[in-house]
Design a protein around this motif. Sequence first.
Motif, PDB file in Angstrom:
ATOM      1  N   SER A 256       0.865  -1.164   0.000  1.00  0.00           N
ATOM      2  CA  SER A 256       0.000   0.000   0.000  1.00  0.00           C
ATOM      3  C   SER A 256       0.906   1.220   0.000  1.00  0.00           C
ATOM      4  CB  SER A 256      -0.915   0.021   1.235  1.00  0.00           C
ATOM      5  OG  SER A 256      -0.147   0.115   2.423  1.00  0.00           O
ATOM      6  N   GLU A 257       0.309   2.389  -0.108  1.00  0.00           N
ATOM      7  CA  GLU A 257       1.100   3.619  -0.052  1.00  0.00           C
ATOM      8  C   GLU A 257       1.192   4.059   1.409  1.00  0.00           C
ATOM      9  OE1 GLU A 257      -0.473   6.412  -2.886  1.00  0.00           O
ATOM     10  OE2 GLU A 257      -0.730   4.822  -4.369  1.00  0.00           O
ATOM     11  N   ALA A 258       2.121   3.434   2.115  1.00  0.00           N
ATOM     12  CA  ALA A 258       2.253   3.667   3.556  1.00  0.00           C
ATOM     13  C   ALA A 258       3.228   4.806   3.799  1.00  0.00           C
ATOM     14  CB  ALA A 258       2.725   2.388   4.245  1.00  0.00           C
ATOM     15  N   GLY A 259       2.700   6.025   3.868  1.00  0.00           N
ATOM     16  CA  GLY A 259       3.535   7.209   4.037  1.00  0.00           C
ATOM     17  C   GLY A 259       3.617   7.653   5.482  1.00  0.00           C
ATOM     18  N   THR A 260       3.771   8.969   5.675  1.00  0.00           N
ATOM     19  CA  THR A 260       3.918   9.535   7.015  1.00  0.00           C
ATOM     20  C   THR A 260       2.722   9.159   7.887  1.00  0.00           C
ATOM     21  OG1 THR A 260       5.106  11.379   6.018  1.00  0.00           O
ATOM     22  CG2 THR A 260       4.373  11.652   8.283  1.00  0.00           C
ATOM     23  N   THR A 261       2.992   8.831   9.136  1.00  0.00           N
ATOM     24  CA  THR A 261       1.978   8.239   9.999  1.00  0.00           C
ATOM     25  C   THR A 261       0.838   9.193  10.335  1.00  0.00           C
ATOM     26  OG1 THR A 261       1.681   6.901  12.007  1.00  0.00           O
ATOM     27  CG2 THR A 261       3.039   8.880  12.188  1.00  0.00           C
ATOM     28  N   GLU A 262      -0.304   8.607  10.690  1.00  0.00           N
ATOM     29  CA  GLU A 262      -1.476   9.389  11.088  1.00  0.00           C
ATOM     30  C   GLU A 262      -2.321   8.593  12.077  1.00  0.00           C
ATOM     31  OE1 GLU A 262      -2.926   9.875   7.117  1.00  0.00           O
ATOM     32  OE2 GLU A 262      -4.246   8.125   7.225  1.00  0.00           O
ATOM     33  N   ILE A 263      -2.990   9.330  12.946  1.00  0.00           N
ATOM     34  CA  ILE A 263      -3.931   8.735  13.886  1.00  0.00           C
ATOM     35  C   ILE A 263      -5.190   9.588  13.908  1.00  0.00           C
ATOM     36  CG2 ILE A 263      -2.864   9.989  15.819  1.00  0.00           C
ATOM     37  CD1 ILE A 263      -3.801   7.802  17.696  1.00  0.00           C
ATOM     38  N   ALA A 264      -6.341   8.931  13.924  1.00  0.00           N
ATOM     39  CA  ALA A 264      -7.608   9.601  14.189  1.00  0.00           C
ATOM     40  C   ALA A 264      -8.233   8.928  15.405  1.00  0.00           C
ATOM     41  CB  ALA A 264      -8.545   9.522  12.992  1.00  0.00           C
ATOM     42  N   ILE A 265      -8.856   9.726  16.244  1.00  0.00           N
ATOM     43  CA  ILE A 265      -9.539   9.188  17.428  1.00  0.00           C
ATOM     44  C   ILE A 265     -10.989   9.661  17.400  1.00  0.00           C
ATOM     45  CG2 ILE A 265      -9.642   9.123  19.948  1.00  0.00           C
ATOM     46  CD1 ILE A 265      -6.651   9.654  20.019  1.00  0.00           C
ATOM     47  N   LEU A 266     -11.912   8.712  17.357  1.00  0.00           N
ATOM     48  CA  LEU A 266     -13.336   9.021  17.482  1.00  0.00           C
ATOM     49  C   LEU A 266     -13.696   8.903  18.957  1.00  0.00           C
ATOM     50  CD1 LEU A 266     -16.129   9.589  16.260  1.00  0.00           C
ATOM     51  CD2 LEU A 266     -16.394   7.116  15.921  1.00  0.00           C
ATOM     52  N   ALA A 267     -14.089  10.015  19.564  1.00  0.00           N
ATOM     53  CA  ALA A 267     -14.321  10.030  21.008  1.00  0.00           C
ATOM     54  C   ALA A 267     -15.594  10.803  21.329  1.00  0.00           C
ATOM     55  CB  ALA A 267     -13.130  10.667  21.722  1.00  0.00           C
ATOM     56  N   ASP A 268     -16.222  10.408  22.433  1.00  0.00           N
ATOM     57  CA  ASP A 268     -17.379  11.159  22.917  1.00  0.00           C
ATOM     58  C   ASP A 268     -17.093  11.647  24.334  1.00  0.00           C
ATOM     59  OD1 ASP A 268     -17.682   8.936  24.548  1.00  0.00           O
ATOM     60  OD2 ASP A 268     -19.404   8.116  23.457  1.00  0.00           O
ATOM     61  N   SER A 269     -18.108  12.091  25.009  1.00  0.00           N
ATOM     62  CA  SER A 269     -17.915  12.696  26.333  1.00  0.00           C
ATOM     63  C   SER A 269     -17.436  11.706  27.380  1.00  0.00           C
ATOM     64  CB  SER A 269     -19.223  13.346  26.808  1.00  0.00           C
ATOM     65  OG  SER A 269     -20.261  12.372  26.903  1.00  0.00           O
ATOM     66  N   THR A 270     -17.513  10.411  27.088  1.00  0.00           N
ATOM     67  CA  THR A 270     -17.039   9.408  28.054  1.00  0.00           C
ATOM     68  C   THR A 270     -15.521   9.208  27.976  1.00  0.00           C
ATOM     69  OG1 THR A 270     -17.283   7.505  26.552  1.00  0.00           O
ATOM     70  CG2 THR A 270     -19.240   8.189  27.788  1.00  0.00           C
ATOM     71  N   ALA A 271     -14.872   9.754  26.981  1.00  0.00           N
ATOM     72  CA  ALA A 271     -13.439   9.527  26.788  1.00  0.00           C
ATOM     73  C   ALA A 271     -12.615  10.258  27.843  1.00  0.00           C
ATOM     74  CB  ALA A 271     -13.019   9.988  25.403  1.00  0.00           C
TER      75      ALA A 271
END
Length: 460
Positions: A256-271
Amino acid sequence: MTISSEFPATNATAVNFRTVDVRGRNLTLAGLRAAVPRAQGHTVADAEEKVLDIIAAVRERGFEALAELAQRFDGVDQAHPRVPADAIAAALEALDPAVRRALEESIRRARVFADGQRPRYVDVELGDGAVVSQNWVPVGRVGLYVPGGLAVYPSSVVMNVVPALAAGVESIALASPPQKEFGGLPHPTILAAAALLGITEVYAIGGAQAIASFAYGLPATDAGPALEPVDVVTGPGNIFVATAKRLVKGVVGIDSEAGTTEIAILADSTAQPALVAADLISQAEHDPQAASVLITDSEDLASAVRAELDLQAAATKHSDRVRQALSGPQSGVVLVDGLDQGIAACDAYAAEHLEIMTADAPAVAARIRNAGAIFVGDYSPVSLGDYCAGSNHVLPTSGTAAFSSGLNVTTFLRAIQVVNYSRDALAEVSSHIVSLSRAEDLPAHGDAVTARFREAAAGA
């Protein structure tokens, strides 16, 4: 229980973690893709121009071009990039015992998961004497890339090599950038990890030039042996490595085109804000161009995470790098109306790493369609996947997780279909073949079938 940060207050420069507010906007998938944070540094066009020049130089001038590129990019004088066997053995001998134990456990877990991934052979009987099979066959030779630069990645050696071995690949070459401080060889921990996995063909080559060398091969010179071309190239890297992989795709297969790293976090008020911030920072420390994105419907959480980012970024070792990544256009908070829009934003972003920190996180994770890997709940951070989860951390970036997968055993396998029909089974469908061949104006296709029965009749 609420987890609070233990980092002391500081007067250091605050993180400029921007906000993208999509609330109240009925955005299409295209609209969400345009809205979520993305890197705006090197464009693909800029990278392609530079990478095309590198590929051309390597193809035309082989090891001579590699020596020039090693001097230009790495400050290393290089006669031949092949790493001597004794240097690999010495690196393993000198490896810190604690690091060795950690690598061995990482390898063990990765092997268990990889062994479970191998697909089964399939035999389908479509009628009496009509059998179609699908067999899985490993590619003959692979080239595995392990990045260098701002960090050391022995874990990427594990992630590349283990699934290739599980697939049954017999010829494996590994490349990693030369390091001036280590005599022009790759970092010794990289070499030690290769030794633990039995990899003896290692090259001190970095960047796009490594990908080009794998794809096209290099002839032998007086300074050293040839580098034989490979069938598949895998491994993460920066935008230039990812672009090189895209440009040689078709000459070789890629993961795959594995380039510079990334993170996404799906969070709600309980996080837990401290955990969200810690995980965003964990990926930001890779590179100033790393992307860290929080997707939430809670303004209170977003505010608390910002406060934690200021505290934790100031206290971490690579604070300047982290602040730069978190303050870049590729990072920020995406405010959404609720869980449904949050999931839609996640699918539009198609993160390399996606953490779910919501109520009923497993159920939410099951609704995600686009991600390289999903990490569920407070106790499955991306750092776990980077090292010891058993999963693979070579994952698609820059939205390509919408159509490609992370590195796995099937990356190194080919599915070969085997068709085995008897005379009676062919006779059963012969009229259909003739009808379809005439419909496509390819009558010789039908003739190739009917000829078999004419010959049989004539012989009788």
